[in-house]
Design a protein around this motif. Structure first.
Motif, PDB file in Angstrom:
ATOM      1  N   ASP A 193       0.473   4.575   1.479  1.00  0.00           N
ATOM      2  CA  ASP A 193      -0.315   5.337   2.434  1.00  0.00           C
ATOM      3  C   ASP A 193       0.284   6.688   2.799  1.00  0.00           C
ATOM      4  O   ASP A 193      -0.214   7.351   3.694  1.00  0.00           O
ATOM      5  CB  ASP A 193      -0.493   4.523   3.723  1.00  0.00           C
ATOM      6  CG  ASP A 193      -1.352   3.292   3.511  1.00  0.00           C
ATOM      7  OD1 ASP A 193      -2.141   3.287   2.548  1.00  0.00           O
ATOM      8  OD2 ASP A 193      -1.232   2.351   4.310  1.00  0.00           O
ATOM      9  N   ARG A 245      -6.001   7.307  -4.298  1.00  0.00           N
ATOM     10  CA  ARG A 245      -5.267   6.044  -4.161  1.00  0.00           C
ATOM     11  C   ARG A 245      -6.093   5.010  -3.415  1.00  0.00           C
ATOM     12  O   ARG A 245      -6.029   3.815  -3.715  1.00  0.00           O
ATOM     13  CB  ARG A 245      -3.952   6.279  -3.439  1.00  0.00           C
ATOM     14  CG  ARG A 245      -2.930   6.975  -4.288  1.00  0.00           C
ATOM     15  CD  ARG A 245      -1.640   7.149  -3.526  1.00  0.00           C
ATOM     16  NE  ARG A 245      -0.667   7.886  -4.316  1.00  0.00           N
ATOM     17  CZ  ARG A 245       0.490   8.307  -3.861  1.00  0.00           C
ATOM     18  NH1 ARG A 245       0.830   8.061  -2.599  1.00  0.00           N
ATOM     19  NH2 ARG A 245       1.310   8.966  -4.637  1.00  0.00           N
ATOM     20  N   ALA A 246      -6.873   5.438  -2.421  1.00  0.00           N
ATOM     21  CA  ALA A 246      -7.708   4.502  -1.675  1.00  0.00           C
ATOM     22  C   ALA A 246      -8.818   3.939  -2.546  1.00  0.00           C
ATOM     23  O   ALA A 246      -9.159   2.757  -2.450  1.00  0.00           O
ATOM     24  CB  ALA A 246      -8.285   5.175  -0.439  1.00  0.00           C
ATOM     25  N   VAL A 247      -9.376   4.777  -3.399  1.00  0.00           N
ATOM     26  CA  VAL A 247     -10.420   4.305  -4.308  1.00  0.00           C
ATOM     27  C   VAL A 247      -9.848   3.306  -5.323  1.00  0.00           C
ATOM     28  O   VAL A 247     -10.484   2.312  -5.662  1.00  0.00           O
ATOM     29  CB  VAL A 247     -11.100   5.507  -5.015  1.00  0.00           C
ATOM     30  CG1 VAL A 247     -11.974   5.054  -6.159  1.00  0.00           C
ATOM     31  CG2 VAL A 247     -11.890   6.315  -4.016  1.00  0.00           C
ATOM     32  N   ASP A 248      -8.612   3.571  -5.789  1.00  0.00           N
ATOM     33  CA  ASP A 248      -7.962   2.658  -6.722  1.00  0.00           C
ATOM     34  C   ASP A 248      -7.545   1.349  -6.071  1.00  0.00           C
ATOM     35  O   ASP A 248      -7.276   0.377  -6.767  1.00  0.00           O
ATOM     36  CB  ASP A 248      -6.710   3.306  -7.338  1.00  0.00           C
ATOM     37  CG  ASP A 248      -7.050   4.433  -8.274  1.00  0.00           C
ATOM     38  OD1 ASP A 248      -8.219   4.503  -8.708  1.00  0.00           O
ATOM     39  OD2 ASP A 248      -6.146   5.242  -8.575  1.00  0.00           O
ATOM     40  N   GLY A 249      -7.431   1.338  -4.754  1.00  0.00           N
ATOM     41  CA  GLY A 249      -7.013   0.137  -4.046  1.00  0.00           C
ATOM     42  C   GLY A 249      -5.525   0.080  -3.774  1.00  0.00           C
ATOM     43  O   GLY A 249      -5.037  -0.935  -3.290  1.00  0.00           O
ATOM     44  N   THR A 250      -4.791   1.150  -4.081  1.00  0.00           N
ATOM     45  CA  THR A 250      -3.356   1.147  -3.826  1.00  0.00           C
ATOM     46  C   THR A 250      -3.009   1.728  -2.462  1.00  0.00           C
ATOM     47  O   THR A 250      -1.850   1.716  -2.075  1.00  0.00           O
ATOM     48  CB  THR A 250      -2.598   1.935  -4.916  1.00  0.00           C
ATOM     49  OG1 THR A 250      -3.086   3.271  -4.947  1.00  0.00           O
ATOM     50  CG2 THR A 250      -2.786   1.289  -6.275  1.00  0.00           C
ATOM     51  N   PHE A 307       0.820  -1.197   0.000  1.00  0.00           N
ATOM     52  CA  PHE A 307       0.000   0.000   0.000  1.00  0.00           C
ATOM     53  C   PHE A 307       0.862   1.258   0.000  1.00  0.00           C
ATOM     54  O   PHE A 307       1.956   1.268   0.537  1.00  0.00           O
ATOM     55  CB  PHE A 307      -0.926   0.025   1.222  1.00  0.00           C
ATOM     56  CG  PHE A 307      -1.954  -1.054   1.206  1.00  0.00           C
ATOM     57  CD1 PHE A 307      -2.903  -1.109   0.208  1.00  0.00           C
ATOM     58  CD2 PHE A 307      -1.969  -2.017   2.188  1.00  0.00           C
ATOM     59  CE1 PHE A 307      -3.856  -2.103   0.182  1.00  0.00           C
ATOM     60  CE2 PHE A 307      -2.914  -3.012   2.184  1.00  0.00           C
ATOM     61  CZ  PHE A 307      -3.866  -3.062   1.178  1.00  0.00           C
ATOM     62  N   SER A 321      -4.556   2.109   1.813  1.00  0.00           N
ATOM     63  CA  SER A 321      -5.517   1.534   2.758  1.00  0.00           C
ATOM     64  C   SER A 321      -6.038   2.548   3.761  1.00  0.00           C
ATOM     65  O   SER A 321      -6.754   2.173   4.681  1.00  0.00           O
ATOM     66  CB  SER A 321      -4.856   0.376   3.516  1.00  0.00           C
ATOM     67  OG  SER A 321      -3.772   0.849   4.283  1.00  0.00           O
ATOM     68  N   ASN A 322      -5.686   3.813   3.610  1.00  0.00           N
ATOM     69  CA  ASN A 322      -6.092   4.806   4.615  1.00  0.00           C
ATOM     70  C   ASN A 322      -6.907   5.941   3.995  1.00  0.00           C
ATOM     71  O   ASN A 322      -6.598   7.102   4.160  1.00  0.00           O
ATOM     72  CB  ASN A 322      -4.879   5.342   5.365  1.00  0.00           C
ATOM     73  CG  ASN A 322      -3.880   6.036   4.463  1.00  0.00           C
ATOM     74  OD1 ASN A 322      -3.968   5.943   3.252  1.00  0.00           O
ATOM     75  ND2 ASN A 322      -2.943   6.727   5.056  1.00  0.00           N
ATOM     76  N   GLY A 323      -7.960   5.585   3.328  1.00  0.00           N
ATOM     77  CA  GLY A 323      -8.829   6.591   2.727  1.00  0.00           C
ATOM     78  C   GLY A 323      -9.524   7.462   3.760  1.00  0.00           C
ATOM     79  O   GLY A 323      -9.750   8.646   3.535  1.00  0.00           O
TER      80      GLY A 323
END
Length: 91
Positions: free
Chosen positions: A12, A56-61, A10, A63-65
């Motif tokens: 983050d 990045r969280a929406v893309d899945g790359t 990830f 983990s801290n959206g």
């Protein structure tokens, strides 16, 4: 032989930066003179990096959206407080 720590897949950093910069922006926004010079740049950094971290969280790359959204909101709140103080003191 030492084993190295496993690498996280990830990314983050942007979300964490947004949270830290947002906290700094909203706390320094209430300091009368010096806070204006600190809160504006850190608020802008918090909003931009929060936007990047959320993407990045929406893309899945990442983990801290949630951290990215909270940081961007705190940065925006800090900018809003600075704007209100400028508007209240402008003659």
């Amino acid at each position: 032989m030492r084993k190295s720590a496993p690498q996280s897949m990830f990314r983050d950093g942007a979300g964490s930066l947004a949270l830290i910069a947002g906290i700094v922006a909203v706390t320094s926004a209430f300091v009368p003179f010096i806070g204006d010079f600190v809160a504006v740049p850190t608020g802008v950094i918090a909003v931009i990096s929060g936007w990047i971290g959320l993407g990045r969280a929406v893309d899945g790359t990442a983990s801290n959206g949630r951290e990215a959204v909270i940081g961007a909101a705190l940065g925006g709140a800090g900018l809003f407080v600075v704007f209100l103080t400028f508007a209240a003191t402008a003659v």
